[in-house]
Design an enzyme around this catalytic site. Structure first.
Site, PDB file in Angstrom:
ATOM      1  N   GLU A 120       0.854  -1.175   0.000  1.00  0.00           N
ATOM      2  CA  GLU A 120       0.000   0.000   0.000  1.00  0.00           C
ATOM      3  C   GLU A 120       0.902   1.240   0.000  1.00  0.00           C
ATOM      4  O   GLU A 120       1.148   1.811  -1.032  1.00  0.00           O
ATOM      5  CB  GLU A 120      -0.951  -0.049   1.195  1.00  0.00           C
ATOM      6  CG  GLU A 120      -2.076   0.950   1.057  1.00  0.00           C
ATOM      7  CD  GLU A 120      -3.432   0.437   1.516  1.00  0.00           C
ATOM      8  OE1 GLU A 120      -3.561  -0.738   1.872  1.00  0.00           O
ATOM      9  OE2 GLU A 120      -4.376   1.244   1.509  1.00  0.00           O
ATOM     10  N   GLU A 170      -2.382   0.150  13.210  1.00  0.00           N
ATOM     11  CA  GLU A 170      -3.541   0.519  12.394  1.00  0.00           C
ATOM     12  C   GLU A 170      -4.849   0.216  13.130  1.00  0.00           C
ATOM     13  O   GLU A 170      -5.810   0.967  13.055  1.00  0.00           O
ATOM     14  CB  GLU A 170      -3.503  -0.288  11.088  1.00  0.00           C
ATOM     15  CG  GLU A 170      -4.682  -0.064  10.162  1.00  0.00           C
ATOM     16  CD  GLU A 170      -4.483  -0.785   8.828  1.00  0.00           C
ATOM     17  OE1 GLU A 170      -3.756  -1.807   8.812  1.00  0.00           O
ATOM     18  OE2 GLU A 170      -5.050  -0.333   7.826  1.00  0.00           O
TER      19      GLU A 170
HETATM   20  C1  BGC Z   1      -5.398   2.451   4.460  1.00  0.00           C
HETATM   21  C2  BGC Z   1      -5.925   3.457   5.432  1.00  0.00           C
HETATM   22  C3  BGC Z   1      -6.907   4.304   4.695  1.00  0.00           C
HETATM   23  C4  BGC Z   1      -8.049   3.381   4.370  1.00  0.00           C
HETATM   24  C5  BGC Z   1      -9.255   4.018   3.798  1.00  0.00           C
HETATM   25  C6  BGC Z   1      -6.533   1.569   4.110  1.00  0.00           C
HETATM   26  O1  BGC Z   1      -6.194   0.527   3.304  1.00  0.00           O
HETATM   27  O2  BGC Z   1      -4.311   1.772   4.966  1.00  0.00           O
HETATM   28  O3  BGC Z   1      -5.068   4.018   6.279  1.00  0.00           O
HETATM   29  O4  BGC Z   1      -7.246   5.489   5.251  1.00  0.00           O
HETATM   30  O5  BGC Z   1      -7.606   2.282   3.603  1.00  0.00           O
HETATM   31  O6  BGC Z   1      -9.998   3.202   3.019  1.00  0.00           O
END
Ligand code: BGC
Length: 891
Positions: free
Chosen positions: A472, A743
């Site tokens: 990501e 997270e």
């Molecule tokens: C990210 C997040 C993001 C979110 C929103 C995720 O995959 O890691 O931090 O804000 O998606 O959809």
């Protein structure tokens, strides 16, 4: 001698920058003094090059000390300038000059003499090596600057020596819209004799995997462009440029991917490739003119390679810290796992005393499972694996074209573990200078602060990303918006975020929308509530922290365009219900924690953020002197706020969306009439009690929760949530070994292991946004005027804390607050930088008992407006250091 002097001189918010693109650069300094109550009455700036003055501001009256524009004769490209500043204090005594320098870049918009070079079209290679024909410097070099960029990321050499150890140049932008170059001073590398310039280019973001899109989203063909400008002492000059005379080959790199790692066979390295050696498979490069339209990109647009080529405006990515391996254990047989004790983004340096042909595999992970093996499932498709084949019996391997998110390194392919001293972790990040230091009497909170800082370091790598480890690593707008205030309080991130705002500007469409991630991706859709608001929140926070007077006037029209998009999905009452809202991301107020969007009504979140963005835009427009837009934005916000209260709340202040985040947004954004607030607050407190005194907010609610509780008189409850150690809380992650911010609140459970691997990063800064509460409320330092010209000092002891301190290197100078409670007696020391002032509010009620430096408060000449307000002693203080104590009551 003046009682104040200028210090920490910055040009375009960087110290002694090389290669700036701003042709009327802006100057800033802080003021330092040992005395109280000091102001700058006037300043003078002088700029010169080679002894010739190009600007002298003359004496300018006023107390401004930052973002002052150059107004001299036109600057020359790739030229070093010295600038100095002196100041007059309030008694009109002048200081000595303080000096600094800057070097200009290539002229903005200039056509470079150089050509783009690449590997011959039908013979691509993952890491082409380019080499210039030899050139000779036979005279004494006075100055030499190399300006370069790449389609890809590159290392540049002169005679085999890297011109910089910086990583991943020229960084990441939406290359279809903007491209950066860097400039380095290479005079020291150009002694008398024959020289060659060399470059190794790897895919980087440009041609490699970005996010989870496996192939390059921009293009696939790597290019390099460089100009070396040499000026000799006798006044003559020479320019060496990339052109069709350069040659290319390849060497040890068989693969070099940010996401997946490097494959290096050191036996294939061509020693002396960047010198005059001729053996080896050298080819003529393919060369294209500077402004050639040569894209093989996904968008198939015919855009010149040099589209919007400008100097990189922020700090490069560098090794910001080296960390030794602390221990080694055997995971799966033959796999040795090294623990660095700290989760980070970066690479390693290995001293390999093996044999030529020995192959080691390096895998990286943030966690080790309870069975002692590497936990890599949360990396998803990111292979994050380096392979290295030794070329000799003593090799040093340090990856150059990748980075990983890791605390643990697994080495395979060795028969016994390498000694700990042979294994070093190198933390990488954009080199933003440290600015804030927080500490307190609760060790868990000190660890939390460390976790926040490390997560910021790991994710402030060229753009503010969500995470540094899985497939990501994107500039998620929501995450940045939630965290930016904390980020500014921890490090000097003005240039870093200005760069990202440029990226955001590039990503904004004609209808005002911005993408969810910036630089934008070919998926992901429009950014909506709490994500898209990055366009209003980030410039505002930067203005608050750094006081750049031009920023909001430059941005308010873009903010308004976003508000106009927001406005399209508002009903006749002012309630917003757009399609793309992600909700209170990862909140735990739903039965199934796998529902990522949390339990708070999306309409409520959208309407609340609609109001916030409109208000911020109104403020920006007002600053820009655009009363019409300011008015329009305020009216929309006012109407919507009214509708918010009526639509979501009953007369008793109970919300139809009965979640912590709903009440927090309503209270924090002032969306309820006065009379509804007490019941809304009561309900918020009850919700927390119902949850056994624990939070359950997601990304949207988290940063506002504790400040809102404190603001409305529930500071003890806020401190309870801050200090909690059980699930869900910050302390819970720390009790489970976190060294960065997770997270998810339930990212890992001791003895059980990881949560859902699909989205489970251990380095995600959104929940680290609690930092702002620790610095502003607990320690008690908060900007009252943009750029900390005036700040509030209002410490708020609470919970178990007997001591807290926060020091902050602001753009205006160094602030410090330190309070302690000893046997119930409160004391506080604070420093206000010269030329600044503070509104002080201390948790004491007896003005007469308060002493400063052992003297009654009332006798202190630099203190005024003494009063007791809301049960606290309040006063205004001029610059200087203060020791505040409560006088012992005579027995
Ligand atoms: C990210 C997040 C993001 C979110 C929103 C995720 O995959 O890691 O931090 O804000 O998606 O959809």
């Amino acid at each position: 001698m003046s009682s104040i002097r200028p210090d920490r001189l910055r040009c375009e918010s960087l110290e002694n920058p090389i290669g700036i693109d701003e042709w009327q650069p802006r100057f800033s300094w802080i003021l330092v003094s040992d005395e109280r109550d000091q102001q700058q009455r006037a300043y003078q700036i002088a700029v010169s090059s080679n002894g010739e003055t190009v600007w002298d501001s003359g004496r300018v009256d006023g107390d401004v000390s930052h973002h002052i524009r150059y107004a001299g004769v036109e600057l020359r490209p790739l030229t070093a300038y010295q600038w100095c500043v002196r100041v007059w204090n309030q008694d009109d005594v002048c200081s000595d000059w303080a000096e600094a320098s800057f070097v200009t870049g290539m002229k903005p918009g200039a056509t470079w003499q150089a050509s783009w070079i690449s590997y011959p079209i039908h013979a691509q290679h993952p890491a082409p090596h380019f080499r210039s024909p030899s050139f000779t410097s036979s005279k004494e070099v006075q100055s030499a600057y190399i300006a370069f960029t790449a389609k890809g990321v590159c290392d540049v050499f002169i005679d085999g020596q890297r011109v910089t150890e910086d990583y991943l140049n020229p960084g990441w932008t939406d290359y279809f819209k903007r491209n950066h170059y860097r400039v380095y001073d290479v005079a020291d590398l150009l002694g008398n004799g024959e020289h060659h310039i060399g470059a190794i280019v790897a895919e980087g973001w440009y041609a490699g995997q970005v996010g989870n899109v496996p192939e390059g989203i921009y293009a696939s063909r790597l290019h390099f462009l460089a100009e070396l400008h040499i000026t000799y002492s006798n006044g003559s000059s020479e320019v060496i440029t990339t052109d069709d005379q350069w040659q290319c080959t390849h060497g040890a790199y068989l693969a070099a991917s940010i996401m997946h790692g490097e494959h290096v066979d050191a036996r294939l390295a061509k020693s002396g490739w960047c010198t005059g050696v001729t053996e080896g498979d050298w080819k003529a490069v393919a060369a294209a003119p500077f402004d050639a339209e040569e894209w093989h990109g996904k968008k198939k647009e015919n855009i010149p390679l040099a589209k919007n080529l400008c100097a990189h405006p922020a700090q490069p990515v560098r090794v910001i810290q080296e960390l030794p391996a602390l221990s080694v254990s055997e995971g799966e047989p033959g796999n040795y796992i090294y623990d660095f004790g700290q989760n980070m983004a970066g690479v390693v340096r290995l001293n390999l005393d093996l044999f030529s042909g020995a192959c080691v595999r390096l895998r990286y992970a943030e966690m080790v499972t309870p069975d002692g093996v590497l936990y890599v499932e949360n990396l998803r498709s990111a292979k994050a694996t380096d392979f290295y084949i030794c070329g000799s019996e003593h090799d040093v391997y340090q990856p150059r074209f990748t980075f990983h998110g890791f605390r643990y390194l697994e080495i395979s392919g060795i028969s016994e573990p390498l000694p700990l001293e042979a294994v070093t972790a190198l933390a990488l990040g954009s080199d933003t200078p440290d600015a804030g230091v927080f500490s307190c009497s609760n060790e868990m909170l000190n660890q939390l602060q460390s976790n926040i800082r490390w997560t910021q370091r790991a994710n402030f790598l060229e753009v503010p990303t969500d995470c540094p480890q899985r497939d990501e690593r994107l500039g998620w707008t929501g995450d940045a918006q939630v965290f930016i205030a904390t980020a500014c309080a921890n490090a000097g991130v003005e240039a870093f975020f200005r760069k990202w705002l440029n990226d955001m500007q590039d990503a904004q469409r004609a209808d005002g929308t911005i993408h969810n991630v910036i630089p934008e991706m070919p998926w992901g859709g429009n950014a909506d509530a709490a994500w898209g608001d990055a366009i209003t929140v980030c410039p505002t926070e930067l203005y608050t922290a750094y006081g750049d007077p031009e920023l909001l006037p430059q941005w308010y029209q873009r903010m308004k365009a976003f508000c106009d998009y927001y406005h399209l999905a508002v009903d006749e009452n002012g309630i917003r219900s757009g399609k793309h809202c992600l909700g209170d991301w990862l909140a735990l107020d739903v039965e199934d924690f796998n529902i990522c969007s949390g339990g708070t009504s999306k309409e409520l979140i959208q309407t609340a953020f609609y109001c916030l963005s409109h208000r911020l835009t109104a403020m920006a427009a007002e600053l820009a002197g655009d009363a019409a837009i300011a008015d329009e934005m305020s009216q929309r916000a006012g109407r919507s706020a009214k509708a918010f209260a009526a639509h979501f709340f009953d007369a008793d202040g109970r919300c139809s969306s009965d979640t912590q985040t709903a009440y927090v947004l309503a209270l924090c954004f002032d969306l309820l009439p006065e009379e509804q607030r007490p019941t809304a607050l009561r309900r918020l407190v009850d919700k927390i009690h119902e949850n056994d005194d624990h939070l359950n907010t997601g990304f949207v609610g988290v940063s506002y929760l504790l400040p809102t509780l404190s603001r409305f008189g529930e500071h003890e409850l806020a401190c309870k949530l801050l200090e909690n150690k059980t699930f869900p809380s910050w302390g819970y992650s720390i009790a489970n070994g976190a060294t960065t911010i997770w997270e998810r609140w339930n990212g890992w459970v001791k003895g059980v292991g990881p949560g859902d691997a699909n989205m489970n990063s251990y380095s995600h800064y959104a929940y680290g946004s609690v930092g702002k509460f620790m610095y502003e409320t607990v320690a008690g330092l908060k900007a009252l005027e943009p750029g900390y010209k005036k700040a509030q000092i209002a410490p708020q002891p609470g919970g178990s804390l007997s001591q807290a301190s926060y020091s902050y290197r602001s753009i205006a100078g160094d602030w410090q607050v330190q309070w302690s409670l000893t046997d119930g007696a409160f004391s506080c020391d604070f420093s206000i930088p010269a030329n600044c002032s503070a509104a002080v509010s201390l948790p004491l009620t007896d003005i007469d008992a308060l002493q400063i430096d052992g003297q009654p408060l009332a006798d202190c000449p630099s203190v005024s407006q003494l009063r007791v307000e809301d049960g606290r002693v309040c006063f205004d203080a001029a610059s200087g250091n203060y020791l505040c104590r409560v006088a012992a009551v005579p027995a």
